[in-house]
Design a protein around this motif. Structure first.
Motif, PDB file in Angstrom:
ATOM      1  N   MET A   1      27.264  62.520  39.014  1.00 55.83           N
ATOM      2  CA  MET A   1      28.055  61.625  38.145  1.00 55.83           C
ATOM      3  C   MET A   1      27.191  60.431  37.705  1.00 55.83           C
ATOM      4  N   ASN A   2      27.297  60.063  36.434  1.00 55.64           N
ATOM      5  CA  ASN A   2      26.500  58.940  35.946  1.00 55.64           C
ATOM      6  C   ASN A   2      26.992  57.617  36.481  1.00 55.64           C
ATOM      7  N   GLN A   3      26.034  56.701  36.607  1.00 59.67           N
ATOM      8  CA  GLN A   3      26.404  55.338  36.976  1.00 59.67           C
ATOM      9  C   GLN A   3      26.800  54.633  35.683  1.00 59.67           C
ATOM     10  N   SER A   4      28.079  54.276  35.537  1.00 60.09           N
ATOM     11  CA  SER A   4      28.446  53.626  34.282  1.00 60.09           C
ATOM     12  C   SER A   4      28.238  52.119  34.410  1.00 60.09           C
ATOM     13  N   VAL A   5      27.999  51.491  33.274  1.00 61.47           N
ATOM     14  CA  VAL A   5      27.703  50.063  33.243  1.00 61.47           C
ATOM     15  C   VAL A   5      28.866  49.367  32.559  1.00 61.47           C
ATOM     16  N   ASP A   6      29.663  48.674  33.343  1.00 58.72           N
ATOM     17  CA  ASP A   6      30.858  48.060  32.759  1.00 58.72           C
ATOM     18  C   ASP A   6      30.638  46.594  32.379  1.00 58.72           C
ATOM     19  N   ASN A   7      29.544  46.019  32.851  1.00 57.58           N
ATOM     20  CA  ASN A   7      29.275  44.621  32.555  1.00 57.58           C
ATOM     21  C   ASN A   7      28.848  44.478  31.083  1.00 57.58           C
ATOM     22  N   ALA A   8      29.656  43.746  30.320  1.00 61.74           N
ATOM     23  CA  ALA A   8      29.396  43.622  28.871  1.00 61.74           C
ATOM     24  C   ALA A   8      28.018  43.027  28.593  1.00 61.74           C
ATOM     25  N   ALA A   9      27.490  42.250  29.555  1.00 60.08           N
ATOM     26  CA  ALA A   9      26.184  41.625  29.333  1.00 60.08           C
ATOM     27  C   ALA A   9      25.085  42.663  29.152  1.00 60.08           C
ATOM     28  N   TYR A  10      25.297  43.866  29.632  1.00 60.95           N
ATOM     29  CA  TYR A  10      24.263  44.893  29.534  1.00 60.95           C
ATOM     30  C   TYR A  10      24.484  45.865  28.376  1.00 60.95           C
ATOM     31  N   GLN A  11      25.566  45.678  27.653  1.00 67.40           N
ATOM     32  CA  GLN A  11      25.828  46.574  26.518  1.00 67.40           C
ATOM     33  C   GLN A  11      25.111  46.031  25.272  1.00 67.40           C
ATOM     34  N   LEU A  12      24.745  46.917  24.387  1.00 63.63           N
ATOM     35  CA  LEU A  12      24.268  46.456  23.079  1.00 63.63           C
ATOM     36  C   LEU A  12      25.460  45.900  22.307  1.00 63.63           C
ATOM     37  N   SER A  13      25.197  44.896  21.489  1.00 60.12           N
ATOM     38  CA  SER A  13      26.289  44.331  20.688  1.00 60.12           C
ATOM     39  C   SER A  13      26.663  45.325  19.581  1.00 60.12           C
ATOM     40  N   GLU A  14      27.795  45.038  18.945  1.00 63.47           N
ATOM     41  CA  GLU A  14      28.218  45.926  17.849  1.00 63.47           C
ATOM     42  C   GLU A  14      27.173  45.986  16.739  1.00 63.47           C
ATOM     43  N   ILE A  89      21.830  50.336  27.566  1.00 64.08           N
ATOM     44  CA  ILE A  89      21.366  50.830  26.256  1.00 64.08           C
ATOM     45  C   ILE A  89      21.806  52.284  26.075  1.00 64.08           C
ATOM     46  N   ALA A  90      21.540  53.106  27.108  1.00 63.21           N
ATOM     47  CA  ALA A  90      21.900  54.534  27.011  1.00 63.21           C
ATOM     48  C   ALA A  90      23.401  54.688  26.792  1.00 63.21           C
ATOM     49  N   GLN A  91      24.167  53.939  27.548  1.00 60.56           N
ATOM     50  CA  GLN A  91      25.625  54.065  27.448  1.00 60.56           C
ATOM     51  C   GLN A  91      26.145  53.554  26.100  1.00 60.56           C
ATOM     52  N   SER A  92      25.562  52.467  25.604  1.00 63.45           N
ATOM     53  CA  SER A  92      26.017  51.911  24.327  1.00 63.45           C
ATOM     54  C   SER A  92      25.802  52.890  23.186  1.00 63.45           C
ATOM     55  N   GLY A  95      27.130  56.928  25.066  1.00 64.12           N
ATOM     56  CA  GLY A  95      28.452  56.990  25.703  1.00 64.12           C
ATOM     57  C   GLY A  95      28.285  57.174  27.211  1.00 64.12           C
ATOM     58  N   ARG A  96      29.418  57.202  27.913  1.00 61.05           N
ATOM     59  CA  ARG A  96      29.379  57.234  29.373  1.00 61.05           C
ATOM     60  C   ARG A  96      28.809  58.515  29.958  1.00 61.05           C
ATOM     61  N   ASP A  97      28.736  59.566  29.135  1.00 63.90           N
ATOM     62  CA  ASP A  97      28.232  60.832  29.670  1.00 63.90           C
ATOM     63  C   ASP A  97      26.753  61.054  29.348  1.00 63.90           C
ATOM     64  N   TRP A  98      26.021  59.958  29.137  1.00 61.72           N
ATOM     65  CA  TRP A  98      24.575  60.063  28.913  1.00 61.72           C
ATOM     66  C   TRP A  98      23.916  60.851  30.056  1.00 61.72           C
ATOM     67  N   PHE A 219      16.782  59.648  27.171  1.00 57.80           N
ATOM     68  CA  PHE A 219      18.172  59.971  27.510  1.00 57.80           C
ATOM     69  C   PHE A 219      18.717  60.870  26.414  1.00 57.80           C
ATOM     70  N   LYS A 220      19.728  61.668  26.781  1.00 56.61           N
ATOM     71  CA  LYS A 220      20.328  62.560  25.778  1.00 56.61           C
ATOM     72  C   LYS A 220      21.814  62.656  26.025  1.00 56.61           C
ATOM     73  N   GLU A 221      22.502  63.159  25.012  1.00 62.10           N
ATOM     74  CA  GLU A 221      23.914  63.456  25.238  1.00 62.10           C
ATOM     75  C   GLU A 221      23.992  64.819  25.917  1.00 62.10           C
ATOM     76  N   PRO A 222      25.093  65.084  26.625  1.00 65.42           N
ATOM     77  CA  PRO A 222      25.171  66.367  27.306  1.00 65.42           C
ATOM     78  C   PRO A 222      25.152  67.500  26.293  1.00 65.42           C
ATOM     79  N   GLY A 223      24.641  68.636  26.704  1.00 62.83           N
ATOM     80  CA  GLY A 223      24.577  69.765  25.792  1.00 62.83           C
ATOM     81  C   GLY A 223      24.066  70.972  26.530  1.00 62.83           C
ATOM     82  N   PRO A 224      23.740  72.031  25.798  1.00 63.12           N
ATOM     83  CA  PRO A 224      23.228  73.238  26.446  1.00 63.12           C
ATOM     84  C   PRO A 224      21.872  72.966  27.085  1.00 63.12           C
ATOM     85  N   PRO A 225      21.485  73.749  28.088  1.00 63.32           N
ATOM     86  CA  PRO A 225      20.148  73.564  28.680  1.00 63.32           C
ATOM     87  C   PRO A 225      19.075  73.650  27.597  1.00 63.32           C
ATOM     88  N   THR A 226      18.042  72.837  27.733  1.00 57.71           N
ATOM     89  CA  THR A 226      17.066  72.766  26.643  1.00 57.71           C
ATOM     90  C   THR A 226      15.795  73.567  26.926  1.00 57.71           C
TER      91      THR A 226
END
Ligand SMILES: O=C(O)CCC(=O)C(=O)O
Length: 227
Positions: A1-14, A89-92, A95-98, A219-226
């Motif tokens: 399971m991914n470690q999600s980052v909920d602290n807004a300080a670490y998200q990229l801005s809009e 950065i990856a999550q922004s 998404g959470r399933d990076w 980092f990548k989004e989930p998908g088929p094995p590459t």
């Protein structure tokens, strides 16, 4: 399971997210200013270790040493895999399933000319790369250059451009000017900066006097094995 980052300080801005989505790259200045000396020291000790499993890649204008999975090769680099700034950065962007998609270290004494990254990454699956250049670089000394908007890989502009990709001579055959004179944007960096790049954004470096030190995390989004 991914470690999600909920602290807004670490998200990229809009606006940062919109910039990245539109132009296909984003420069985050001095995000790692306080850590970069330690990162560079650990990087050097891996890159100059003769047992680093490095692969020598030949380019027309010089060499490139690439060491795969560099973060796993030094205790002082492993923490980057779970650093909240990186994961934010990856999550922004993804998404959470990076999904973490490996790291590498590069010593570049070459020009890489215009290309997009496609290795082991189906075009339809979003892949991003975080680039840490460990030396100050500008357009005259080998800074990364990008062609903004080529992340829209299905666009006819990108399609037309890629007729000349990968080979400087071919760019000249197709467009009539030297590859380094094509309209791209240099992204000057200082140690501590991070460039976030969509794999599909057409990029290059020219006029590198080398060796330029580069640490990459992918980092990548989930998908088929590459495979
Ligand atoms: O030449 C550079 O600095 C960029 C390296 C590169 O093209 C890549 O890692 O995909």
């Amino acid at each position: 399971m991914n470690q999600s980052v909920d602290n807004a300080a670490y998200q990229l801005s809009e606006t940062q997210q919109r910039y990245f989505a539109t132009f296909g790259f984003l420069l985050l200045e001095q995000l790692f200013a306080d850590d970069i000396q330690g990162i560079a020291a650990a990087f050097d000790s891996v890159m100059f270790d003769e047992n680093n499993d490095g692969v020598n890649l030949d380019y027309s204008e010089g060499d490139r040493l690439m060491v795969p999975a560099i973060l796993d090769r030094h205790e002082d680099l492993k923490w980057l895999k779970t650093d909240p700034r990186i994961l934010g950065i990856a999550q922004s962007i993804i998404g959470r399933d990076w999904v973490y998609a490996e790291s590498s270290g590069d010593l570049l004494e070459c020009e890489t000319t215009w290309h997009r990254d496609v290795y082991a990454s189906p075009l339809t699956q979003l892949h991003i790369k975080l680039l840490f250049y460990l030396d100050p670089l500008d357009a005259e000394t080998g800074a990364l250059r990008v062609m903004p908007g080529t992340n829209y890989y299905q666009d006819s502009y990108t399609h037309d451009l890629l007729r000349g990709q990968g080979f400087p001579d071919r760019m000249k055959d197709v467009f009539g000017v030297d590859a380094h004179k094509l309209p791209g944007v240099p992204v000057p960096t200082r140690p501590g900066d991070v460039i976030v790049l969509n794999f599909r954004t057409v990029h290059a470096s020219f006029a590198g006097k080398g060796p330029r030190r580069l640490l990459n995390l992918n980092f990548k989004e989930p998908g088929p094995p590459t495979g």
